[in-house]
Design a protein around this motif. Sequence first.
Motif, PDB file in Angstrom:
ATOM      1  N   ASN A 298      78.412   6.883 -30.249  1.00  0.00           N
ATOM      2  CA  ASN A 298      77.917   5.569 -29.820  1.00  0.00           C
ATOM      3  C   ASN A 298      76.541   5.231 -30.395  1.00  0.00           C
ATOM      4  N   CYS A 314      75.319   1.924 -28.432  1.00  0.00           N
ATOM      5  CA  CYS A 314      76.248   0.936 -27.900  1.00  0.00           C
ATOM      6  C   CYS A 314      76.182   0.921 -26.366  1.00  0.00           C
ATOM      7  N   TYR A 318      81.418   2.132 -24.812  1.00  0.00           N
ATOM      8  CA  TYR A 318      81.740   1.680 -26.168  1.00  0.00           C
ATOM      9  C   TYR A 318      81.265   2.700 -27.202  1.00  0.00           C
ATOM     10  N   PHE A 319      81.980   2.778 -28.315  1.00  0.00           N
ATOM     11  CA  PHE A 319      81.561   3.576 -29.462  1.00  0.00           C
ATOM     12  C   PHE A 319      81.328   2.624 -30.627  1.00  0.00           C
ATOM     13  N   CYS A 327      80.484  -2.563 -31.746  1.00  0.00           N
ATOM     14  CA  CYS A 327      80.764  -1.599 -30.681  1.00  0.00           C
ATOM     15  C   CYS A 327      82.103  -1.943 -30.032  1.00  0.00           C
ATOM     16  N   TYR A 330      86.182   2.673 -25.867  1.00  0.00           N
ATOM     17  CA  TYR A 330      86.530   4.040 -26.245  1.00  0.00           C
ATOM     18  C   TYR A 330      88.024   4.268 -26.436  1.00  0.00           C
TER      19      TYR A 330
END
Length: 387
Positions: A298, A314, A318-319, A327, A330
């Motif tokens: 992230n 992020c 979120y990644f 972002c 996941y």
Amino acid sequence: MANNMSGIYLLASILCLAIGGSVGQIIEGNFNVTAACTTVKTGTTIGSILSCDYYYVCTQNGPVQTNCPTGYSYDYKAASCSPSSSVSCYYGMANPCQGKVGDNWVPVIGTCRQWVYCKNDVASGSGTCVNSIFNPDTESCVYGTCTESLTSGPNIENLCQVLKPTSYFGSTSNCAIYYYCYPDGSMGQGVCPNGAFVVQQGACGYDTNGNCDRITDSPVPNTCDSSGETTGNNVTCGDYYYCDGSQYVSKSCSIGQYYDTLTSQCTSRQSATPAEGCNRCQYANAPFVNAVDTEYCNEYYYCNNGVQGTVNTCPTGYFFNEASQGCFPYVGLSIYRANNGACSGAVAPTTTPSPSTTEGSKTTTPAPKSTLAPTSTVAPTTTLKPA
């Protein structure tokens, strides 16, 4: 008056053979030919400081040694091979007075102050310039300072001693800095005001792809005792260190590749898991890139002229997806990390946002925006010579 660049090209040790997929650096005395080739346009020729019989052509994959025909020597001022009798080159010659007619003064290679007096083709005396340097072009002592290298063999004060006059070239330590070679062999320095020196254009401009990959200077780690051992470079992703049995020596992967810490080999930028903290803006084609984050994937950087900015993170849940420049939830991480080594092994944190904050696989976070707008390239100023 030439600026001193000797620190850029100092040799720490003799380099060993490179492992598969990498480019072994070419070093001559204190002259790092491989690093020098990253500062000039592809196709540029550079003289050797070991011999007048050959020169180097800078290609995309590094310097290639090229021999002059028999009876010819490389003339760096003309950037070509010429009849040896007409070339003022002294590298690798047992008799620096060879072929000279009349009275001549020639330099002692490996020094910047000493000279030899030639009577026809016979050495008939020697001397040292006091508080000045010897200029082989004017065959006289001129004002200037120099730094004697501690490395064995020949050495140079700056690249203008092997590059054609009027050449521009970049710095290996700062993307904004460029240098200019004057006809007398001295070197001027300039700074691009709002961007970077773009090597392939030989001019100041915006490095819109973030490919300031000539930044090669970084400290070499401590001594080692396991011959053949390699370790990643925490500054430059495309470089690594190789143990020759007593100490580490710096090596570089091919252009476009990173050193992969998982396989100890050079591989493509996207698939490699490089050393943590290294500059993933090197060879990047997008303004925002993943940081090496094998925990949560992230963290990301903004690339400004090939230099990565401060780390960004992020929002929770979120990644960062480099390909999509934003972002994302996941839910898509497992697919992404399989082809992006910077996030190898990363997993979603145990605490995730409620379903109401996500919308399937669609991003709800706008992609970061570039703060550096492209502009037209301008030529570096040529008013560099000191008054």
